[in-house]
Design an enzyme around this catalytic site. Structure first.
Site, PDB file in Angstrom:
ATOM      1  N   ASP A 290     -20.670 -33.422  -8.803  1.00  0.00           N
ATOM      2  CA  ASP A 290     -19.399 -33.993  -9.228  1.00  0.00           C
ATOM      3  C   ASP A 290     -19.453 -34.074 -10.756  1.00  0.00           C
ATOM      4  OD1 ASP A 290     -16.938 -35.502  -9.183  1.00  0.00           O
ATOM      5  OD2 ASP A 290     -18.167 -37.278  -9.568  1.00  0.00           O
TER       6      ASP A 290
ATOM      7  N   ASP B  24     -20.954 -39.700  -7.209  1.00  0.00           N
ATOM      8  CA  ASP B  24     -21.034 -41.147  -7.428  1.00  0.00           C
ATOM      9  C   ASP B  24     -19.821 -41.911  -6.935  1.00  0.00           C
ATOM     10  OD1 ASP B  24     -19.226 -40.200  -9.359  1.00  0.00           O
ATOM     11  OD2 ASP B  24     -19.707 -41.854 -10.712  1.00  0.00           O
TER      12      ASP B  24
ATOM     13  N   GLY C 256       0.062 -41.389 -31.004  1.00  0.00           N
ATOM     14  CA  GLY C 256       0.583 -40.704 -29.828  1.00  0.00           C
ATOM     15  C   GLY C 256       0.578 -39.194 -29.960  1.00  0.00           C
TER      16      GLY C 256
ATOM     17  N   ALA D 203       3.740 -49.640 -33.758  1.00  0.00           N
ATOM     18  CA  ALA D 203       3.395 -51.022 -34.095  1.00  0.00           C
ATOM     19  C   ALA D 203       3.609 -51.237 -35.583  1.00  0.00           C
ATOM     20  CB  ALA D 203       1.942 -51.315 -33.708  1.00  0.00           C
TER      21      ALA D 203
ATOM     22  N   GLY E 105       3.442 -42.448 -26.596  1.00  0.00           N
ATOM     23  CA  GLY E 105       2.581 -43.170 -27.513  1.00  0.00           C
ATOM     24  C   GLY E 105       3.084 -44.576 -27.777  1.00  0.00           C
TER      25      GLY E 105
ATOM     26  N   GLY F  59       4.494 -42.164 -21.798  1.00  0.00           N
ATOM     27  CA  GLY F  59       4.114 -40.746 -21.827  1.00  0.00           C
ATOM     28  C   GLY F  59       4.041 -40.141 -23.215  1.00  0.00           C
TER      29      GLY F  59
END
Length: 698
Positions: A383, A584, A466, A456, A453, A451
């Site tokens: 995996d 795992d 983003g 701020a 970003g 989808g």
């Protein structure tokens, strides 16, 4: 719907109570293991007492009534605690397929019965040996039962993963019901942090779903209305209304349980070789014993001449005994010398010592089957996430695109903007800033664009983090150099985000799931050993191939769903080779069971560990190479043990057949043979099983 019925009953002033259909079924394997444990404890206490008395009687002072005491103590071990062995031996003889149970029965019953003749005849008794052989065999039976008992734990833990209750909407009201009461079409309300009760489709709401228990991938998946969700996965940060699409045995979790159940119990036991050999050995010894007894009575003069000759060299040979007495002693000697103690110890002692060595190296072997099979594996299927890679996103690259910024100031701006966000990429950025001990500022404003970003405001300046589209939407231009670097990072299977401060593009931060430090070396060592490495992953082909290049994996099988991993393993097995699967996650459990050897990464989920034959506690790929080397070492010792046991029988049995070996001498020789087998197994502790590249670095 049951929910509607429940509401109507409640509105009428009553409460609808369902009986739990699961119940607490008795675990057959656990019960068998517990019964074997009780047998072993009782047999060990009794046999330990017998051996103590024997030492006192032989070397310190005679014990009054010694024979009667040992006969009374050994009887419950041989006939009560070991009765299932004798019954199994009888059944195998009746079916004309004698196995190791026949050898054990043959090694414990005749010595005890013959020992009873000591009450009437001055003959050597072997009652102590009968009890000891049965106790050794019970040790092996207990270890086998305990290993089998682990199989059902995987199923139980899978069942426990599911949610027990669900919150559904009935006539606009929320109602808690049992998950079993859900019907297709019901609308479930799932709050942040709660498990999704069953498979469904998002009606309303947006959130990130932690699907790691199902996919093995550490990054939560963004869900919007119309997206499918899996039962037992965990809702992240949004309120969801989910319409039920599958219930009962049709759910993803139920299908995984079914696959694990179907793949259990299909491997070849390590005792096959011993059973095949003893299938010939047992009838031959029984036939030889009968022929010797008859021959001494039919041709007494011929045998007496041999006895007379032997008496000149061996003081225990007595030519004055009658033919009947000589035939009895000789037949007894043949049975004792052919006692399967050394053969019976050959496998369990090597396994016990080998498993102890493995435990010290962080390798837990569940059963002997894995030892026999792992040494012959030609393909190892890995995996990706959490096995070859670390399983957690980390900041891998920081590319500064403006002279006004440094790596630290770029990372500080991005981490401050992501301050408090639960998005996995945001956590990777903030963790990187924390590692560098950068000062972060709580954003004055914060807005997420699904989808694309975030936006701020930090210390009065706008910060954007983003995608290209996110930058374009906010008037930020990505130049040719930025596009080139962005594409290069994406080609390396990294998730790259752009960072803009104010009105300028400041740089790029890339996040990736790095491969473990030892993966490439370990996979190269596997190749040197003639083992092909294959990576099976749900990731897209570009990402998978990029990771495969870095790790040195030979083949890639990508874009597989959890249930398709089983088919991928079957396809590899169809090439006519033995396949080991290393994983795992819960999604790996069926494939671990389907593989000839399932290997779980110890840092993974309990389900994968329970479903596997071997667990690598430290979670590194190097431990797999060590496990394969250990497998070779253990099986080499098993073959050596059988060789010495057969060599001893090959030399001693002819002497016993001629009447030149006293039963007591045979018992002593048998003990020496058994001790030799134990000592040979203990030498495993001195075998260097570390990979070649670790030995060279020391």
């Amino acid at each position: 719907h049951l929910a509607t019925v429940r509401k109507a009953v409640r509105d009428a002033g009553y409460e609808l109570v369902e009986q739990d259909r699961d119940g607490e079924d008795s675990d057959e394997h656990a019960a068998t293991a517990e019964k074997s444990r009780r047998r072993l404890i009782a047999a060990s206490l009794i046999t330990g007492t017998i051996m103590t008395l024997m030492i006192i009687h032989m070397f310190i002072l005679p014990v009054p009534g010694y024979l009667a005491i040992t006969a009374a103590l050994a009887a419950p071990v041989v006939f009560f605690l070991g009765r299932h062995v004798h019954l199994a031996a009888f059944r195998s003889l009746r079916s004309r397929r004698p196995n190791m149970d026949v050898l054990v029965s043959l090694g414990s019953l005749p010595p005890y019965i013959i020992g009873l003749s000591g009450f009437f005849l001055p003959v050597q008794t072997f009652i102590e040996m009968a009890s000891t052989i049965m106790t050794f065999h019970l040790i092996g039976k207990y270890l086998e039962a305990r290993a089998k008992g682990k199989a059902s734990q995987a199923i139980r833990k899978l069942v426990q993963l599911g949610a027990k209750t669900a919150r559904v909407l009935v006539d606009g009201e929320e109602m808690d019901i049992d998950v079993k009461g859900l019907s297709i079409g019901d609308v479930m309300v799932v709050r942040p942090g709660e498990k999704i009760p069953t498979d469904g489709v998002v009606n309303t709401g947006n959130s990130y779903i932690d699907e790691s228990m199902a996919t093995g991938e550490p990054v939560p998946v963004e869900k919007h209305p119309g997206d499918e969700v899996i039962g037992a996965t965990v809702n992240g940060n949004g309120l969801l209304q989910v319409r039920v699409s599958r219930i009962g045995e049709d759910t993803f979790l139920s299908q995984v349980i079914k696959l694990v159940e179907e793949c259990q119990g299909t491997k070849v036991p390590i005792q096959e070789f011993a059973d095949r050999v003893t299938g010939y050995f047992v009838p031959v010894i029984m036939g030889i014993t009968a022929l010797v007894f008859l021959s001494f009575n039919i041709f007494p003069d011929f045998h007496h001449s041999i006895i007379l000759w032997g008496s000149q060299y061996f003081p225990w040979v007595n030519p004055d005994l009658t033919p009947l007495t000589l035939s009895f002693i000789t037949a007894t000697a043949v049975l004792v010398i052919a006692c399967p103690c050394a053969l019976g110890l050959g496998t369990p002692t090597a396994l016990m010592v080998g498993s102890g060595v493995g435990a010290e190296k962080g390798i837990l072997i569940r059963n002997g089957e894995a030892v026999q099979t792992l040494k012959d594996v030609k393909i190892v299927a890995f995996d990706k996430t959490g096995t070859i890679t670390m399983g957690r996103p980390e900041v891998s690259d920081i590319r500064v695109l403006s002279s006004q910024f440094t790596e630290e100031s770029l990372l500080s701006a991005a981490a401050s903007a992501e301050y408090g966000s639960e998005h996995p990429l945001a956590r990777a950025v903030t963790d990187a800033a924390a590692q560098r001990k950068l000062d972060l500022h709580e954003p004055e404003e914060f807005e997420a664009f699904t989808g694309r970003g975030i936006r701020a405001r930090i210390a009065g300046r706008r910060v954007l983090v983003g995608s290209r589209h996110h930058m374009k939407d906010h008037g930020i231009t990505v130049d040719t150099d930025g596009e080139r670097q962005l594409a290069g990072l994406e080609e390396e299977a990294k998730t790259a985000v752009l960072v803009a401060v104010g009105e300028k593009l400041a740089g790029i931060i890339a996040v990736s799931d790095p491969i473990k430090s030892d993966s490439a070396q370990a996979i190269a060592e596997l190749k040197r050993m003639g083992i092909t490495s294959v990576m099976i992953t749900g990731d897209n082909r570009r990402t998978a191939e990029a990771v495969a290049r870095m790790a040195g994996v030979s083949r890639v099988i990508s874009d597989v769903l959890p249930h398709e991993k089983v088919e991928a393993v079957r396809t590899l097995q169809a090439e006519g080779v033995l396949v080991a699967m290393v994983g795992d996650g819960i999604n790996d459990a069926p494939a671990l069971k389907q593989a000839n050897v399932g290997v779980a990464i110890g840092t993974g989920t309990d389900i994968a560990i329970e479903a596997a034959d071997v667990t690598l506690v430290r979670g590194d790929v190097t431990s797999l190479v060590t496990a394969i080397n250990l497998s070779h070492g253990i099986f080499r010792k098993i073959k050596e043990n059988y060789f010495w046991a057969w060599l001893y029988n090959g030399i001693a049995i002819p002497f016993a057949m001629m009447g030149l070996l006293h039963p007591m001498i045979g018992a002593a020789a048998m003990s020496i043979s058994s001790l030799n087998v134990v000592y040979n197994s203990l030498r495993l502790k001195r075998v260097n099983i570390e990979p070649a590249y670790l030995r060279e670095s020391k």
